[in-house]
Design a protein around this motif. Structure first.
Motif, PDB file in Angstrom:
ATOM      1  N   THR A 102       0.831  -1.210   0.000  1.00  0.00           N
ATOM      2  CA  THR A 102       0.000   0.000   0.000  1.00  0.00           C
ATOM      3  C   THR A 102       0.859   1.252   0.000  1.00  0.00           C
ATOM      4  N   GLY A 103       1.905   1.254   0.815  1.00  0.00           N
ATOM      5  CA  GLY A 103       2.803   2.401   0.877  1.00  0.00           C
ATOM      6  C   GLY A 103       3.510   2.639  -0.440  1.00  0.00           C
ATOM      7  N   GLN A 104       3.953   1.560  -1.081  1.00  0.00           N
ATOM      8  CA  GLN A 104       4.633   1.681  -2.364  1.00  0.00           C
ATOM      9  C   GLN A 104       3.687   2.216  -3.439  1.00  0.00           C
ATOM     10  N   ARG A 105       2.437   1.766  -3.389  1.00  0.00           N
ATOM     11  CA  ARG A 105       1.452   2.272  -4.350  1.00  0.00           C
ATOM     12  C   ARG A 105       1.216   3.771  -4.162  1.00  0.00           C
ATOM     13  N   LEU A 106       1.069   4.168  -2.905  1.00  0.00           N
ATOM     14  CA  LEU A 106       0.825   5.584  -2.625  1.00  0.00           C
ATOM     15  C   LEU A 106       2.001   6.453  -3.069  1.00  0.00           C
ATOM     16  N   LEU A 107       3.220   5.996  -2.775  1.00  0.00           N
ATOM     17  CA  LEU A 107       4.398   6.757  -3.190  1.00  0.00           C
ATOM     18  C   LEU A 107       4.514   6.825  -4.712  1.00  0.00           C
ATOM     19  N   ALA A 108       4.238   5.705  -5.361  1.00  0.00           N
ATOM     20  CA  ALA A 108       4.291   5.687  -6.823  1.00  0.00           C
ATOM     21  C   ALA A 108       3.264   6.652  -7.410  1.00  0.00           C
ATOM     22  N   GLY A 109       2.058   6.661  -6.844  1.00  0.00           N
ATOM     23  CA  GLY A 109       1.023   7.572  -7.326  1.00  0.00           C
ATOM     24  C   GLY A 109       1.393   9.025  -7.104  1.00  0.00           C
ATOM     25  N   LEU A 110       1.989   9.302  -5.948  1.00  0.00           N
ATOM     26  CA  LEU A 110       2.380  10.672  -5.628  1.00  0.00           C
ATOM     27  C   LEU A 110       3.478  11.166  -6.565  1.00  0.00           C
ATOM     28  N   PHE A 111       4.473  10.326  -6.821  1.00  0.00           N
ATOM     29  CA  PHE A 111       5.563  10.737  -7.703  1.00  0.00           C
ATOM     30  C   PHE A 111       5.128  10.785  -9.171  1.00  0.00           C
ATOM     31  N   LEU A 112       4.118   9.999  -9.512  1.00  0.00           N
ATOM     32  CA  LEU A 112       3.546  10.127 -10.857  1.00  0.00           C
ATOM     33  C   LEU A 112       2.872  11.489 -10.992  1.00  0.00           C
ATOM     34  N   LEU A 113       2.200  11.916  -9.927  1.00  0.00           N
ATOM     35  CA  LEU A 113       1.576  13.243  -9.930  1.00  0.00           C
ATOM     36  C   LEU A 113       2.632  14.334 -10.083  1.00  0.00           C
ATOM     37  N   PHE A 114       3.753  14.195  -9.382  1.00  0.00           N
ATOM     38  CA  PHE A 114       4.848  15.171  -9.496  1.00  0.00           C
ATOM     39  C   PHE A 114       5.337  15.252 -10.946  1.00  0.00           C
ATOM     40  N   ALA A 115       5.528  14.087 -11.559  1.00  0.00           N
ATOM     41  CA  ALA A 115       6.036  14.054 -12.933  1.00  0.00           C
ATOM     42  C   ALA A 115       5.048  14.710 -13.900  1.00  0.00           C
ATOM     43  N   LEU A 116       3.763  14.446 -13.719  1.00  0.00           N
ATOM     44  CA  LEU A 116       2.750  15.027 -14.605  1.00  0.00           C
ATOM     45  C   LEU A 116       2.612  16.531 -14.397  1.00  0.00           C
ATOM     46  N   MET A 117       2.730  16.971 -13.145  1.00  0.00           N
ATOM     47  CA  MET A 117       2.649  18.407 -12.853  1.00  0.00           C
ATOM     48  C   MET A 117       3.777  19.177 -13.527  1.00  0.00           C
ATOM     49  N   LEU A 118       4.881  18.486 -13.755  1.00  0.00           N
ATOM     50  CA  LEU A 118       6.051  19.140 -14.348  1.00  0.00           C
ATOM     51  C   LEU A 118       5.777  19.616 -15.782  1.00  0.00           C
ATOM     52  N   PHE A 119       4.822  18.979 -16.451  1.00  0.00           N
ATOM     53  CA  PHE A 119       4.486  19.401 -17.816  1.00  0.00           C
ATOM     54  C   PHE A 119       3.902  20.818 -17.836  1.00  0.00           C
ATOM     55  N   TRP A 120       3.232  21.202 -16.743  1.00  0.00           N
ATOM     56  CA  TRP A 120       2.552  22.505 -16.693  1.00  0.00           C
ATOM     57  C   TRP A 120       3.230  23.495 -15.755  1.00  0.00           C
ATOM     58  N   LEU A 121       4.347  23.107 -15.162  1.00  0.00           N
ATOM     59  CA  LEU A 121       5.040  23.985 -14.223  1.00  0.00           C
ATOM     60  C   LEU A 121       5.618  25.212 -14.925  1.00  0.00           C
ATOM     61  N   ASP A 122       5.399  26.370 -14.329  1.00  0.00           N
ATOM     62  CA  ASP A 122       6.025  27.600 -14.813  1.00  0.00           C
ATOM     63  C   ASP A 122       7.265  27.853 -13.965  1.00  0.00           C
ATOM     64  N   THR A 123       8.436  27.572 -14.519  1.00  0.00           N
ATOM     65  CA  THR A 123       9.683  27.723 -13.769  1.00  0.00           C
ATOM     66  C   THR A 123      10.205  29.156 -13.775  1.00  0.00           C
ATOM     67  N   ASP A 124       9.607  30.021 -14.579  1.00  0.00           N
ATOM     68  CA  ASP A 124      10.052  31.406 -14.791  1.00  0.00           C
ATOM     69  C   ASP A 124      11.291  31.479 -15.685  1.00  0.00           C
ATOM     70  N   TYR A 125      11.675  30.330 -16.263  1.00  0.00           N
ATOM     71  CA  TYR A 125      12.831  30.301 -17.166  1.00  0.00           C
ATOM     72  C   TYR A 125      12.412  29.626 -18.474  1.00  0.00           C
ATOM     73  N   PRO A 126      11.768  30.378 -19.374  1.00  0.00           N
ATOM     74  CA  PRO A 126      11.268  29.794 -20.629  1.00  0.00           C
ATOM     75  C   PRO A 126      12.371  29.205 -21.505  1.00  0.00           C
ATOM     76  N   GLN A 127      13.618  29.672 -21.321  1.00  0.00           N
ATOM     77  CA  GLN A 127      14.729  29.125 -22.119  1.00  0.00           C
ATOM     78  C   GLN A 127      14.960  27.646 -21.816  1.00  0.00           C
ATOM     79  N   ALA A 128      14.484  27.194 -20.654  1.00  0.00           N
ATOM     80  CA  ALA A 128      14.735  25.820 -20.220  1.00  0.00           C
ATOM     81  C   ALA A 128      13.527  24.910 -20.416  1.00  0.00           C
ATOM     82  N   LEU A 129      12.544  25.346 -21.196  1.00  0.00           N
ATOM     83  CA  LEU A 129      11.326  24.559 -21.372  1.00  0.00           C
ATOM     84  C   LEU A 129      11.610  23.192 -21.984  1.00  0.00           C
TER      85      LEU A 129
END
Length: 253
Positions: A199-226
């Motif tokens: 259960t813990g491994q599933r939750l961590l995997a789901g959470l880090f999948l969310l982190f990875a997906l959020m990265l597609f829409w993250l505004d880093t303030d550095y458009p040169q690094a998109l």
């Protein structure tokens, strides 16, 4: 045990003493001015790509790349990241140090799409980079990999001066606090038995999948690094999906 103590204590002491020396002798302005000007010799795009590696979400996503072989990185990285975030928010609230841009204005070289005006101390990007380097160092125990990640974390810290976001003291303190947070998170994860259950491994995997997906829409303030940002997001998503598949397969589902 002695090697572990040295691995943890030496970087913290060096960076902590550097921050204290800069503060004691009031070297922030002089060092920043010289370094910020020298770093202009390299293109803005180089520094933009380096500095996003210190974004907290990017650092967490990068841990996903090693999750299949070293799943313990996820729990240690998450706890270390939470500790680092707590340090950052608390210290930025308690201190009122102005950003270089507010002090120097047009006299300095600035890179980024957002003018930073909130409290400068400590550098959150540097802290996140050293959390990543520290957690990987403590979990994997590979000297070459550790040395490479430590140098990369230093480069991220240096980039915060190059882009005009932080003073040298912010960077040194962020490095010390980031490495300490990595050690503390690693220690806490060793006692977090729930993280090793299915259960813990599933939750961590789901959470880090969310982190990875959020990265597609993250505004880093550095458009040169998109481009680099999207590459990391794709790689992290594929890596954590592979790890998730292994977890669910192991559980017989």
């Amino acid at each position: 045990m002695r090697d572990e103590a040295e691995t943890v204590a030496v970087p913290i002491l060096i960076m902590g003493l550097l921050a204290a020396t800069i503060a004691m002798f009031d070297l922030n302005l002089m060092l920043f001015d010289g370094l910020n000007q020298v770093f202009r010799l390299l293109p803005d795009s180089f520094w933009a790509n380096v500095t996003i590696l210190g974004d907290a979400l990017v650092s967490l996503a990068l841990l996903s790349l090693l999750a299949l072989r070293y799943p313990q990185l996820l729990a240690a990285g998450l706890l270390a990241g939470l500790l680092a975030a707590g340090f950052t928010r608390t210290l930025k609230t308690l201190t009122t140090m102005d950003r270089p841009l507010m002090v120097l204005g047009d006299q300095m070289h600035f890179i980024g799409s957002l003018e930073l005006h909130n409290s400068s101390f400590p550098s959150g990007h540097t802290m996140a980079a050293f959390v990543l380097a520290g957690v990987v160092t403590l979990v994997i125990r590979n000297n070459r990999l550790s040395a490479g990640l430590f140098c990369l974390a230093l480069l991220v810290g240096v980039s915060r001066i190059a882009v005009g976001a932080h003073w040298p003291m912010d960077v040194a303190a962020g490095a010390a606090l980031g490495w300490f947070s990595a050690w503390a998170g690693w220690k806490l994860a060793a006692h977090w038995h729930g993280a090793t259950t299915i259960t813990g491994q599933r939750l961590l995997a789901g959470l880090f999948l969310l982190f990875a997906l959020m990265l597609f829409w993250l505004d880093t303030d550095y458009p040169q690094a998109l481009g680099l940002q999207i590459l990391i997001a794709i790689s992290a998503t594929l890596a954590i999906l592979t790890y998730s598949w292994q977890v669910w397969r192991k559980s017989g589902v």
